[in-house]
Design an enzyme around this catalytic site. Sequence first.
Site, PDB file in Angstrom:
ATOM      1  N   HIS A 105       1.190  -1.313   0.492  1.00  0.00           N
ATOM      2  CA  HIS A 105      -0.074   0.093   0.113  1.00  0.00           C
ATOM      3  C   HIS A 105       1.133   1.062  -0.146  1.00  0.00           C
ATOM      4  O   HIS A 105       2.189   1.508  -0.239  1.00  0.00           O
ATOM      5  CB  HIS A 105      -0.821   0.133   1.372  1.00  0.00           C
ATOM      6  CG  HIS A 105      -1.979  -0.735   1.834  1.00  0.00           C
ATOM      7  ND1 HIS A 105      -3.247  -0.810   1.670  1.00  0.00           N
ATOM      8  CD2 HIS A 105      -1.674  -2.384   2.369  1.00  0.00           C
ATOM      9  CE1 HIS A 105      -3.729  -2.189   1.576  1.00  0.00           C
ATOM     10  NE2 HIS A 105      -2.910  -3.412   2.254  1.00  0.00           N
TER      11      HIS A 105
ATOM     12  N   HIS B  87      -2.569  -2.801  -3.522  1.00  0.00           N
ATOM     13  CA  HIS B  87      -4.167  -3.013  -2.925  1.00  0.00           C
ATOM     14  C   HIS B  87      -4.479  -2.575  -4.249  1.00  0.00           C
ATOM     15  O   HIS B  87      -6.085  -3.085  -4.125  1.00  0.00           O
ATOM     16  CB  HIS B  87      -4.460  -1.406  -2.738  1.00  0.00           C
ATOM     17  CG  HIS B  87      -5.134  -1.124  -1.200  1.00  0.00           C
ATOM     18  ND1 HIS B  87      -5.442  -0.121  -0.474  1.00  0.00           N
ATOM     19  CD2 HIS B  87      -5.825  -2.914  -0.674  1.00  0.00           C
ATOM     20  CE1 HIS B  87      -6.540  -0.780   0.252  1.00  0.00           C
ATOM     21  NE2 HIS B  87      -7.169  -2.238   0.463  1.00  0.00           N
TER      22      HIS B  87
ATOM     23  N   ASP C 291      -3.534   1.994  -4.592  1.00  0.00           N
ATOM     24  CA  ASP C 291      -2.002   1.922  -4.963  1.00  0.00           C
ATOM     25  C   ASP C 291      -1.897   1.138  -4.315  1.00  0.00           C
ATOM     26  O   ASP C 291      -2.478   0.084  -4.544  1.00  0.00           O
ATOM     27  CB  ASP C 291      -2.393   2.735  -2.587  1.00  0.00           C
ATOM     28  CG  ASP C 291      -2.966   2.225  -2.217  1.00  0.00           C
ATOM     29  OD1 ASP C 291      -4.275   1.652  -2.280  1.00  0.00           O
ATOM     30  OD2 ASP C 291      -2.452   1.779  -0.571  1.00  0.00           O
TER      31      ASP C 291
ATOM     32  N   GLU D  49       2.824  -0.884   4.202  1.00  0.00           N
ATOM     33  CA  GLU D  49       2.281   0.359   4.265  1.00  0.00           C
ATOM     34  C   GLU D  49       3.791   0.927   3.050  1.00  0.00           C
ATOM     35  O   GLU D  49       4.857   1.972   4.465  1.00  0.00           O
ATOM     36  CB  GLU D  49       1.497   1.322   5.279  1.00  0.00           C
ATOM     37  CG  GLU D  49      -0.014   1.584   5.531  1.00  0.00           C
ATOM     38  CD  GLU D  49      -0.969   1.497   4.088  1.00  0.00           C
ATOM     39  OE1 GLU D  49      -0.457   2.435   3.371  1.00  0.00           O
ATOM     40  OE2 GLU D  49      -2.187   0.731   4.523  1.00  0.00           O
TER      41      GLU D  49
END
Length: 183
Positions: A32, A153, A163, A114
Amino acid sequence: MAQDIWLKQAKRVPSPNYNERPDQVLDLLVIHNISLPPKQFGSPYVEQFFTNCLDHDLHPFFDEIRGVEVSAHLFIRRDGEVIQFVPLNKRAWHAGKSSFQGRENCNDFSIGIEMEGYDDCPYTSEQYARLAEISAEIISYYPSILPEHIVGHSDIAPGRKTDPGPAFDWSVYQALLQASLQT
Ligand SMILES: [Zn+2]
């Protein structure tokens, strides 16, 4: 009860936003991006958001995400610092409505990472290096995560999520990951 898995090189910032996984094979890694406020780097706000400590009055965008309870297992800052919010064996809340090869609710069987960034901003070499290292470590715990089971994602929530975006260089990442897996 299985022991919680925290990566040694990560700074631990435990999030309350997780629960137990259902009994299935963990075989997916989801990449992400996030930055808070969007397109601003280096703030403490992502950590605060993932731990439900963000002051939502500080910024108009923060007001839009008021009451949202999410998390990821790991967050990689622009300088390569790695922060872990949820043990790998627990179910973090990063994917939302999603599906992979016909299986719904990817949070049940995935790990979420992330990258600090946004879709059309090149990620740093430090981020790719750390992402490859920690991916290799994750695969050592969960060998069912095959190369084709590492996705963005946007791949598991198409039309809803974009993303990690076009700036994410999959070939750079895969080459570094292969090198990390061989050491
Ligand atoms: Zn995402």
